[in-house]
Design a protein around this motif. Structure first.
Motif, PDB file in Angstrom:
ATOM      1  N   SER A 147     -11.762   6.045  -9.260  1.00  0.00           N
ATOM      2  CA  SER A 147     -11.123   4.772  -9.599  1.00  0.00           C
ATOM      3  C   SER A 147      -9.892   5.182 -10.417  1.00  0.00           C
ATOM      4  O   SER A 147      -9.933   6.161 -11.180  1.00  0.00           O
ATOM      5  CB  SER A 147     -11.896   3.883 -10.149  1.00  0.00           C
ATOM      6  N   SER A 148      -8.961   4.156 -10.597  1.00  0.00           N
ATOM      7  CA  SER A 148      -7.694   4.553 -11.388  1.00  0.00           C
ATOM      8  C   SER A 148      -7.119   3.341 -11.773  1.00  0.00           C
ATOM      9  O   SER A 148      -7.026   2.212 -10.965  1.00  0.00           O
ATOM     10  CB  SER A 148      -6.684   5.526 -10.808  1.00  0.00           C
ATOM     11  N   SER A 149      -6.405   3.288 -12.961  1.00  0.00           N
ATOM     12  CA  SER A 149      -5.807   2.172 -13.230  1.00  0.00           C
ATOM     13  C   SER A 149      -4.112   2.355 -12.995  1.00  0.00           C
ATOM     14  O   SER A 149      -3.469   1.312 -13.130  1.00  0.00           O
ATOM     15  CB  SER A 149      -5.855   1.726 -14.921  1.00  0.00           C
ATOM     16  N   ASP A 150      -3.861   3.702 -12.372  1.00  0.00           N
ATOM     17  CA  ASP A 150      -2.626   3.572 -12.189  1.00  0.00           C
ATOM     18  C   ASP A 150      -1.949   2.973 -10.938  1.00  0.00           C
ATOM     19  O   ASP A 150      -2.728   2.845  -9.894  1.00  0.00           O
ATOM     20  CB  ASP A 150      -2.465   5.275 -11.538  1.00  0.00           C
ATOM     21  N   LYS A 151      -1.009   2.292 -11.260  1.00  0.00           N
ATOM     22  CA  LYS A 151      -0.687   1.168 -10.344  1.00  0.00           C
ATOM     23  C   LYS A 151       0.490   1.896  -9.055  1.00  0.00           C
ATOM     24  O   LYS A 151       1.252   2.697  -9.623  1.00  0.00           O
ATOM     25  CB  LYS A 151       0.380   0.174 -11.056  1.00  0.00           C
ATOM     26  N   PRO A 152       0.163   1.469  -8.103  1.00  0.00           N
ATOM     27  CA  PRO A 152       0.919   1.977  -6.684  1.00  0.00           C
ATOM     28  C   PRO A 152       2.441   1.626  -7.215  1.00  0.00           C
ATOM     29  O   PRO A 152       2.779   0.683  -7.841  1.00  0.00           O
ATOM     30  CB  PRO A 152       0.522   1.324  -5.662  1.00  0.00           C
ATOM     31  N   TYR A 153       3.174   2.671  -6.623  1.00  0.00           N
ATOM     32  CA  TYR A 153       4.760   2.371  -6.694  1.00  0.00           C
ATOM     33  C   TYR A 153       4.840   1.145  -6.076  1.00  0.00           C
ATOM     34  O   TYR A 153       4.550   0.908  -5.105  1.00  0.00           O
ATOM     35  CB  TYR A 153       5.397   3.702  -6.090  1.00  0.00           C
ATOM     36  N   GLY A 154       6.058   0.316  -6.519  1.00  0.00           N
ATOM     37  CA  GLY A 154       6.301  -0.939  -6.080  1.00  0.00           C
ATOM     38  C   GLY A 154       5.811  -2.159  -6.546  1.00  0.00           C
ATOM     39  O   GLY A 154       4.746  -1.872  -7.197  1.00  0.00           O
ATOM     40  N   SER A 155       6.353  -3.301  -6.200  1.00  0.00           N
ATOM     41  CA  SER A 155       5.597  -4.455  -6.756  1.00  0.00           C
ATOM     42  C   SER A 155       5.944  -5.524  -5.795  1.00  0.00           C
ATOM     43  O   SER A 155       6.636  -5.552  -4.819  1.00  0.00           O
ATOM     44  CB  SER A 155       6.124  -4.626  -8.025  1.00  0.00           C
TER      45      SER A 155
END
Length: 437
Positions: free
Chosen positions: A429-437
């Motif tokens: 798991s990761s807290s890194d948000k995908p690129y874009g919003s």
């Protein structure tokens, strides 16, 4: 114990070397590979896989390191079903293969215990959901997986983002990687056959479509393969942060059309990032609509069949409890482009509205990554994949014949219960948000 970061994530130099040269599996002239899992008898014509069979360059197959694998031999005359490999944690098995489509056949089960196995491929693409067997029973499932590499046959290469060279490398490397997950995952045997003539469904879009590498993020593009029988491959060329303009510049469409066979479908869903682009003349009914038509023309030029998809809503509710439009004119621009170019339309924007509203402003948070109003979790993306399936049926697309027989019609105003939805999460798991919003 499995590590936070899968152990075969290479450094940048190794990644580039990997991407520039495909290593064939030992005996790569063969088109079928057969593996018999477990410490018991080995079926004729099969290669035995033991718990200690870790992937190596020399063999070109094996378990990915980092998880304790167990082998069991129950005895009996059936070499393929008397033994198996399993683990208390999700585990991975990889095979070195060239780019293309492959039909994978897996036999699961145990003579003494009940099993339940969910299988994902590459970057968490759902292939088999909750295959259950009672003690003494076995089940064999087949599915088709697409493998790709960044080189383009017509010349050049896809311009990968940094994450695609590191934590997303499994989507681009020279291995087929299968994840075995769920309450009691068991694998007795595995067969992999080249499926050169198998049709491919291509996806191009942004983070809400792309194969997300880390929990709790997920997309409808990752869930979609689960709804198809073997005989059709889903090739997801979407990437987080992309707009029509940036995806074109990265040569993602060029990669797709270089592989297209006549009458294969290409699904296009953009908008989330396009609407943030600035400049003179930039807008939904100008540059965005023009670019949509440019994609349509390029796909048709190479014999493909484009399908336009409107961007799903963000989780934006008004005071009256209904979803508000955060995309401006962009969904309407897709509808107009589809009508003007006589292209099938899947109106995911329209379908996501009753889906979110059925849950309401608070409960709808359970369809998204916590604190995120754009990116979905496993539950949300699974429901949106069902919307896409419904859109395939409504448009009577040729690939409808490959859909699983048991899938009922889906009404987004009556989604699956979020309280009872159960889905095995993948590590890591990761807290890194995908690129874009």
């Amino acid at each position: 114990m499995i590590s936070k970061t899968p152990s075969r994530r290479p450094n940048a130099l190794l990644v580039l070397l990997c991407l520039l040269a495909v290593r064939p599996l030992a005996g790569a002239e063969s088109t079928t590979y057969k593996f018999d899992f477990g410490p018991g008898k080995v079926a004729p014509g099969y290669t035995q896989i033991l718990p200690e069979t870790v992937y190596s360059k020399e063999s070109g197959y094996g378990f990915e390191p980092g998880v304790v694998i167990k082998g069991e031999d129950r005895g009996g005359d059936d070499a393929l079903r008397s033994d198996f490999c399993t683990s208390d944690q999700p585990f991975y098995f990889s095979v070195n293969l060239p780019e293309g489509n492959y039909t994978v056949t897996v036999t699961m089960g145990d003579l003494k215990e009940a099993t339940r196995t969910t299988i994902k491929a590459e970057l968490r693409r759902l292939m088999v959901e909750k295959a259950e067997t009672a003690a003494g029973k076995f089940e064999t499932r087949s599915f088709t997986v697409n493998l790709r590499q960044p080189q383009i046959a017509s010349g050049g290469t896809v311009r990968l983002k940094d994450r695609e060279k590191t934590q997303e490398i499994w989507a681009w490397d020279d291995r087929l990687t299968l994840e075995f997950n769920d309450k009691h995952p068991v694998i007795c045997s595995l067969e992999i056959a080249k499926a050169a003539e198998t049709p491919t469904l291509y996806l191009l879009g942004d983070s809400t479509v792309a194969d997300q590498s880390r929990e709790p993020y997920n997309s409808w593009g990752q869930m979609l393969p689960r709804f198809f029988k073997a005989g059709l491959a889903v090739a997801n060329h979407s990437e987080s942060g992309e707009s029509l303009k940036s995806s074109w510049g990265a040569e993602r469409l060029e990669k797709v059309v270089s592989l297209l066979k006549p009458n294969e479908y290409v699904f296009l869903q953009f908008g989330h990032n396009d609407e943030k682009e600035k400049g003179e003349g930039v807008g939904a009914f100008t540059t965005y609509k023009t670019d949509l038509k440019k994609y349509v023309a390029e796909i048709r030029k190479h014999g493909g069949r484009p399908v336009l998809i409107t961007p799903m809503h963000r989780r934006t509710f008004g005071p009256d409890g209904t979803v508000t439009n955060s995309h401006g004119d962009y969904p309407e621009a897709v509808r107009q482009a589809a009508a003007e170019e006589q292209v099938p339309l899947i109106d995911l924007n329209a379908m996501s509205k009753p889906f979110y509203e059925a849950l309401g402003p608070e409960k709808s948070k359970l369809a998204f990554k916590d604190g995120d109003a754009t990116h979905h979790n496993n539950y949300g993306s699974y429901q949106l994949a069902k919307c896409i399936v419904q859109g395939i049926r409504q448009n009577k697309l040729g690939i409808e014949k490959y859909l699983m027989d048991e899938i009922p019609p889906f009404d987004p105003a009556h989604p699956d219960s979020v309280e009872t939805f159960e889905f095995p999460a993948s590590p890591p798991s990761s807290s890194d948000k995908p690129y874009g919003s």
